[in-house]
Design a protein around this motif. Structure first.
Motif, PDB file in Angstrom:
ATOM      1  N   UNK A 163       0.794  -1.128   0.013  1.00 20.73           N
ATOM      2  CA  UNK A 163       0.128   0.063  -0.051  1.00 20.73           C
ATOM      3  C   UNK A 163       0.843   1.137   0.152  1.00 20.73           C
ATOM      4  N   UNK A 164       1.907   1.338   0.825  1.00 20.79           N
ATOM      5  CA  UNK A 164       2.730   2.582   0.672  1.00 20.79           C
ATOM      6  C   UNK A 164       3.642   2.736  -0.316  1.00 20.79           C
ATOM      7  N   UNK A 165       3.958   1.630  -0.912  1.00 18.54           N
ATOM      8  CA  UNK A 165       4.515   1.720  -2.424  1.00 18.54           C
ATOM      9  C   UNK A 165       3.880   2.300  -3.317  1.00 18.54           C
ATOM     10  N   UNK A 166       2.248   1.763  -3.479  1.00 18.70           N
ATOM     11  CA  UNK A 166       1.330   2.577  -4.318  1.00 18.70           C
ATOM     12  C   UNK A 166       0.973   3.845  -4.112  1.00 18.70           C
ATOM     13  N   UNK A 167       1.130   4.155  -2.850  1.00 19.84           N
ATOM     14  CA  UNK A 167       0.606   5.599  -2.506  1.00 19.84           C
ATOM     15  C   UNK A 167       1.813   6.506  -2.773  1.00 19.84           C
ATOM     16  N   UNK A 168       2.996   6.105  -2.587  1.00 20.98           N
ATOM     17  CA  UNK A 168       4.138   6.974  -2.609  1.00 20.98           C
ATOM     18  C   UNK A 168       4.911   6.932  -3.974  1.00 20.98           C
ATOM     19  N   UNK A 169       4.856   5.623  -4.705  1.00 21.70           N
ATOM     20  CA  UNK A 169       5.560   5.551  -5.871  1.00 21.70           C
ATOM     21  C   UNK A 169       4.529   5.044  -6.792  1.00 21.70           C
ATOM     22  N   UNK A 170       3.524   5.552  -7.355  1.00 19.43           N
ATOM     23  CA  UNK A 170       2.386   5.069  -8.085  1.00 19.43           C
ATOM     24  C   UNK A 170       2.839   4.750  -9.423  1.00 19.43           C
ATOM     25  N   UNK A 171       4.290   4.996  -9.914  1.00 24.47           N
ATOM     26  CA  UNK A 171       4.786   4.875 -11.082  1.00 24.47           C
ATOM     27  C   UNK A 171       5.055   3.276 -11.052  1.00 24.47           C
ATOM     28  N   UNK A 172       5.293   2.712 -10.130  1.00 19.27           N
ATOM     29  CA  UNK A 172       5.872   1.393  -9.897  1.00 19.27           C
ATOM     30  C   UNK A 172       4.766   0.382  -9.808  1.00 19.27           C
ATOM     31  N   UNK A 173       3.442   0.770  -9.640  1.00 14.97           N
ATOM     32  CA  UNK A 173       2.559  -0.203  -9.112  1.00 14.97           C
ATOM     33  C   UNK A 173       1.385  -0.243 -10.576  1.00 14.97           C
ATOM     34  N   UNK A 174       1.212  -1.329 -11.036  1.00 12.18           N
ATOM     35  CA  UNK A 174       0.289  -1.500 -12.058  1.00 12.18           C
ATOM     36  C   UNK A 174      -0.894  -1.625 -11.610  1.00 12.18           C
TER      37      UNK A 174
END
Length: 334
Positions: A163-174
């Motif tokens: 969740x934190x990755x999707x929140x802070x690095x949206x370009x990394x999560x498809x």
């Protein structure tokens, strides 16, 4: 007539002597001091034995890759759009043994052991294990294997990392799949609360043996027959390692779910939430609350499944995963 020596009224006054602590009180104090010393020694000095002779029976293509954070252990299978699988707390990529073959038909599947899990080795003993550090570590892994963007499937404790990755690095999560995740800033179960208590958390994880671990793990399954002796062995062997025991309490203690909770509305990746209605670790009551907080997300609640729903009923869960990952992110209506 009485003399001064015989007259009680004329006798010199005596001051009562103060007595020191009784022997019983001294004994109690000594016992408590010894107990505190023993607990501190247990928590910070003594090291339990590690399982060194175990050999996994899992037939899988195992890999290692080095990053500044850790030497990551991972498996890779299939061809197609990349999917990264994150295990739940105390587990490792073995938890996806029945998921990987299904997804690998249409995707390149990376099942990774995060720092403090499985057979990954952390380079820095002072690694933080908070959500920022864990998300950074996941990014470094994706860089190392040449995956700039992927769908992320995460279970339980590491749902907060995804969740934190999707929140802070949206370009990394498809796309994002969350299975019984920790994501809301809500009370955690008693076992996790225990890990958060200084000294106690360290002592509890060190005292834990295979039988204690198996007893706790059993609560994660609604279908108890799925937790065989071999499954326990597979999980216990890496967990018995000193760094992994440390990570067990440290990640729980360092996690700040408010950091994740406050940004849930910022998530833009299509999101699927999967939960078993017999989950005893993370309350299913959180499921719909989380769905309402993540824009456009979809929830699937499985009757009769527990916390490790993908192990309880892999065929059912795999159908949901495939339908979601192979479409535009919206689970087909039934």
């Amino acid at each position: 007539m009485l003399t001064d020596d015989e007259n009680p009224a004329k006798q010199p006054e005596t001051t009562p002597q103060r007595r020191g602590p009784s022997r019983a009180l001294k004994g109690v104090a000594a016992l408590l001091a010894g107990l505190v010393a023993a607990i501190l020694t247990l928590a910070y000095a003594w090291q339990p034995p590690e399982e060194r002779d175990f050999h996994s029976s899992w037939s899988v293509d195992s890999h290692f890759v080095d990053t500044p954070v850790a030497r990551f252990h991972y498996t890779k299978a299939g061809k197609g759009s990349p999917v990264v699988l994150l295990p739940g707390g105390t587990l490792w990529s073995y938890t996806y043994r029945d998921t990987i073959p299904a997804l690998a038909k249409d995707h390149t599947v990376y099942a990774v052991d995060p720092p403090g899990y499985g057979y990954t080795t952390v380079h820095d003993e002072d690694f933080g294990y908070d959500v920022q550090a864990m998300a950074d570590a996941l990014s470094s892994f994706m860089d190392a294997v040449g995956v700039p963007r992927a769908s992320i499937v995460a279970h339980s404790l590491n749902g907060s990392v995804a969740l934190y990755l999707a929140e802070t690095r949206p370009e990394r999560v498809d796309k994002l799949v969350l299975m019984a995740p920790l994501g809301l800033n809500a009370p955690v179960n008693f076992n996790l609360e225990l890990m958060r208590v200084p000294v106690i958390g360290e002592a509890v994880t060190k005292l834990m043996g295979r039988s204690t671990f198996a007893s706790g793990l059993s609560g994660a399954y609604a279908r108890g027959e799925r937790m065989t002796s071999r499954v326990v062995d597979e999980y216990w062997a890496p967990l018995s390692r000193r760094p992994n025991r440390k990570a067990m309490w440290k990640q729980v203690r360092m996690i700040d779910l408010s950091l994740v909770d406050r940004k849930l509305g910022d998530i833009r990746a299509p999101t699927l939430i999967l939960w078993g209605d017999r989950d005893e670790f993370v309350s299913p009551e959180q499921a719909d609350r989380l769905r309402r907080r993540i824009p456009g997300s979809t929830l699937r609640l499985f009757p009769g499944l527990g916390h490790v729903l993908h192990e309880d009923a892999p065929a059912l869960v795999n159908l949901e995963l495939l339908a979601f990952l192979d479409t535009d992110g919206v689970r087909p209506k039934r």
